[in-house]
Design a protein around this motif. Structure first.
Motif, PDB file in Angstrom:
ATOM      1  N   GLY A 169     -49.732  -4.344 -60.802  1.00 11.08           N
ATOM      2  CA  GLY A 169     -48.537  -4.291 -59.964  1.00 11.08           C
ATOM      3  C   GLY A 169     -48.171  -2.858 -59.662  1.00 11.08           C
ATOM      4  N   PRO A 170     -47.040  -2.651 -59.001  1.00 11.51           N
ATOM      5  CA  PRO A 170     -46.621  -1.302 -58.622  1.00 11.51           C
ATOM      6  C   PRO A 170     -46.337  -0.422 -59.841  1.00 11.51           C
ATOM      7  N   VAL A 171     -46.728   0.852 -59.733  1.00 16.53           N
ATOM      8  CA  VAL A 171     -46.501   1.823 -60.798  1.00 16.53           C
ATOM      9  C   VAL A 171     -46.036   3.129 -60.149  1.00 16.53           C
ATOM     10  N   GLY A 172     -45.026   3.739 -60.732  1.00 14.27           N
ATOM     11  CA  GLY A 172     -44.520   5.019 -60.248  1.00 14.27           C
ATOM     12  C   GLY A 172     -45.412   6.167 -60.680  1.00 14.27           C
ATOM     13  N   ALA A 173     -45.355   7.264 -59.949  1.00 13.22           N
ATOM     14  CA  ALA A 173     -46.195   8.427 -60.247  1.00 13.22           C
ATOM     15  C   ALA A 173     -45.901   8.998 -61.637  1.00 13.22           C
ATOM     16  N   TYR A 174     -44.628   9.073 -62.011  1.00 15.34           N
ATOM     17  CA  TYR A 174     -44.303   9.627 -63.325  1.00 15.34           C
ATOM     18  C   TYR A 174     -44.702   8.681 -64.453  1.00 15.34           C
ATOM     19  N   ASP A 175     -44.712   7.382 -64.184  1.00 17.23           N
ATOM     20  CA  ASP A 175     -45.244   6.433 -65.172  1.00 17.23           C
ATOM     21  C   ASP A 175     -46.737   6.682 -65.368  1.00 17.23           C
ATOM     22  N   LEU A 176     -47.427   6.989 -64.273  1.00 13.74           N
ATOM     23  CA  LEU A 176     -48.855   7.305 -64.379  1.00 13.74           C
ATOM     24  C   LEU A 176     -49.074   8.588 -65.181  1.00 13.74           C
ATOM     25  N   VAL A 177     -48.202   9.575 -64.979  1.00  9.79           N
ATOM     26  CA  VAL A 177     -48.299  10.813 -65.766  1.00  9.79           C
ATOM     27  C   VAL A 177     -48.208  10.465 -67.252  1.00  9.79           C
ATOM     28  N   PHE A 226     -54.987  11.136 -52.206  1.00 10.54           N
ATOM     29  CA  PHE A 226     -56.393  10.880 -51.883  1.00 10.54           C
ATOM     30  C   PHE A 226     -56.651   9.376 -51.807  1.00 10.54           C
ATOM     31  N   LEU A 227     -56.204   8.631 -52.806  1.00 11.00           N
ATOM     32  CA  LEU A 227     -56.439   7.184 -52.859  1.00 11.00           C
ATOM     33  C   LEU A 227     -55.744   6.470 -51.705  1.00 11.00           C
ATOM     34  N   ARG A 228     -54.550   6.936 -51.335  1.00 11.31           N
ATOM     35  CA  ARG A 228     -53.837   6.335 -50.202  1.00 11.31           C
ATOM     36  C   ARG A 228     -54.573   6.630 -48.893  1.00 11.31           C
ATOM     37  N   ASP A 229     -54.976   7.890 -48.696  1.00  6.46           N
ATOM     38  CA  ASP A 229     -55.697   8.269 -47.477  1.00  6.46           C
ATOM     39  C   ASP A 229     -57.027   7.524 -47.355  1.00  6.46           C
ATOM     40  N   ALA A 230     -57.641   7.207 -48.495  1.00  2.59           N
ATOM     41  CA  ALA A 230     -58.914   6.480 -48.498  1.00  2.59           C
ATOM     42  C   ALA A 230     -58.705   4.977 -48.277  1.00  2.59           C
ATOM     43  N   GLY A 231     -57.453   4.527 -48.272  1.00  2.84           N
ATOM     44  CA  GLY A 231     -57.165   3.105 -48.059  1.00  2.84           C
ATOM     45  C   GLY A 231     -57.278   2.263 -49.320  1.00  2.84           C
ATOM     46  N   LEU A 232     -57.254   2.908 -50.482  1.00  2.00           N
ATOM     47  CA  LEU A 232     -57.409   2.182 -51.743  1.00  2.00           C
ATOM     48  C   LEU A 232     -56.080   1.789 -52.383  1.00  2.00           C
ATOM     49  N   VAL A 233     -55.016   2.519 -52.063  1.00  4.45           N
ATOM     50  CA  VAL A 233     -53.692   2.190 -52.585  1.00  4.45           C
ATOM     51  C   VAL A 233     -52.664   2.310 -51.466  1.00  4.45           C
ATOM     52  N   HIS A 234     -51.504   1.704 -51.706  1.00  2.00           N
ATOM     53  CA  HIS A 234     -50.367   1.816 -50.792  1.00  2.00           C
ATOM     54  C   HIS A 234     -49.197   2.406 -51.548  1.00  2.00           C
ATOM     55  N   ARG A 235     -48.414   3.184 -50.846  1.00  2.00           N
ATOM     56  CA  ARG A 235     -47.145   3.643 -51.418  1.00  2.00           C
ATOM     57  C   ARG A 235     -46.077   2.667 -50.955  1.00  2.00           C
ATOM     58  N   LEU A 236     -45.345   2.117 -51.908  1.00  2.00           N
ATOM     59  CA  LEU A 236     -44.251   1.208 -51.591  1.00  2.00           C
ATOM     60  C   LEU A 236     -42.952   2.008 -51.583  1.00  2.00           C
ATOM     61  N   ALA A 237     -42.421   2.234 -50.388  1.00  2.00           N
ATOM     62  CA  ALA A 237     -41.211   3.042 -50.255  1.00  2.00           C
ATOM     63  C   ALA A 237     -40.028   2.383 -50.949  1.00  2.00           C
ATOM     64  N   THR A 238     -39.922   1.057 -50.885  1.00  2.00           N
ATOM     65  CA  THR A 238     -38.784   0.360 -51.483  1.00  2.00           C
ATOM     66  C   THR A 238     -38.756   0.498 -52.993  1.00  2.00           C
ATOM     67  N   GLN A 239     -39.917   0.701 -53.614  1.00  2.00           N
ATOM     68  CA  GLN A 239     -40.012   0.797 -55.070  1.00  2.00           C
ATOM     69  C   GLN A 239     -40.343   2.212 -55.543  1.00  2.00           C
ATOM     70  N   ASN A 240     -40.615   3.122 -54.606  1.00  2.00           N
ATOM     71  CA  ASN A 240     -41.098   4.466 -54.927  1.00  2.00           C
ATOM     72  C   ASN A 240     -42.240   4.368 -55.944  1.00  2.00           C
ATOM     73  N   SER A 241     -43.221   3.556 -55.575  1.00  4.91           N
ATOM     74  CA  SER A 241     -44.349   3.309 -56.475  1.00  4.91           C
ATOM     75  C   SER A 241     -45.610   3.085 -55.659  1.00  4.91           C
ATOM     76  N   TYR A 242     -46.702   2.869 -56.383  1.00  4.49           N
ATOM     77  CA  TYR A 242     -48.007   2.694 -55.745  1.00  4.49           C
ATOM     78  C   TYR A 242     -48.633   1.405 -56.238  1.00  4.49           C
ATOM     79  N   VAL A 243     -49.394   0.770 -55.348  1.00  3.65           N
ATOM     80  CA  VAL A 243     -50.041  -0.495 -55.664  1.00  3.65           C
ATOM     81  C   VAL A 243     -51.424  -0.511 -55.031  1.00  3.65           C
ATOM     82  N   ILE A 244     -52.333  -1.240 -55.647  1.00  2.00           N
ATOM     83  CA  ILE A 244     -53.706  -1.359 -55.154  1.00  2.00           C
ATOM     84  C   ILE A 244     -53.741  -2.069 -53.809  1.00  2.00           C
TER      85      ILE A 244
END
Length: 150
Positions: free
Chosen positions: A45-53, A74-92
Motif C-alpha cells: 500500500g501507500p508509504v511516505g518518503a520519511y517512512d521509507l527512510v 526515478f521510479l515515478r519517471d520510469a512508470g513504476l510508482v505513483h505519488r498520491l497527492a492526497t496521502q503524500n505517499s507513494y504506491v506501486i
C-alpha cells in the motif's frame, strides 16, 4: 496455493517487471532504487518518503531523505510508482494502460488502501473537457479520494 504464496509470487512478478522495464528503456535500477521499490512492493500500500527512510535505514547508517526522494523520482519517471497527492505517499504502479486509457487510482481516505483501474471512457471524457477548456492534458493519471466499499 496459499495467500502468502500468491503474495510472494505477485511481489516477484512486480520486481521482474521493474527490472525488465529498466533494461528495455536503458535505465539503471541501482541498489538503492531497487531497495526502495522492493519496500513499496512488500508494503502492499501507500508509504511516505520519511517512512521509507526509517524502514531502510540501519542503526549504523541513516539514509538521507534526499536519497529516498531521488530514488522515488526515478521510479515515478520510469512508470513504476505513483505519488498520491492526497496521502503524500507513494504506491506501486501495476502496469501501463493502453494508449487510449487513463489510469485512475481510487484511494480510501480512512485506510489508505488503493485500487488501480484503467479506463478509456474516462480518458475520452477528460480529453474532451480539456479540449473545450483549451488545455492539453499530459498526465494520463487521476487520483480519486473516497471510501472503498467492502
Amino acid at each position: 496455493m496459499s495467500t502468502k504464496a500468491l503474495r510472494k509470487e505477485e511481489e516477484e512478478n512486480l520486481l521482474r517487471r521493474a527490472d525488465d522495464l529498466c533494461r528495455q528503456n536503458n535505465l539503471r535500477l541501482t541498489p538503492i532504487r531497487e531497495r526502495v521499490y522492493r519496500e513499496l512492493v512488500q508494503s502492499g500500500g501507500p508509504v511516505g518518503a520519511y517512512d521509507l527512510v526509517d524502514r531502510l535505514s540501519s542503526e549504523k547508517k541513516r539514509l538521507a531523505p534526499v536519497t529516498i526522494y531521488r530514488a522515488l523520482d526515478f521510479l515515478r519517471d520510469a512508470g513504476l510508482v505513483h505519488r498520491l497527492a492526497t496521502q503524500n505517499s507513494y504506491v506501486i504502479s501495476h502496469g501501463q494502460p493502453d494508449v487510449n486509457a487513463m489510469k485512475i487510482m481510487f484511494v480510501d481516505s480512512k485506510t489508505g488502501e488503493t485500487i488501480e483501474v484503467h479506463s478509456t471512457e474516462v480518458a475520452e471524457a477528460v480529453r474532451k473537457a480539456a479540449e473545450q477548456a483549451g488545455f492539453k492534458s499530459v498526465s494520463p493519471f487521476m487520483e480519486v479520494e473516497g471510501e472503498i466499499a467492502h
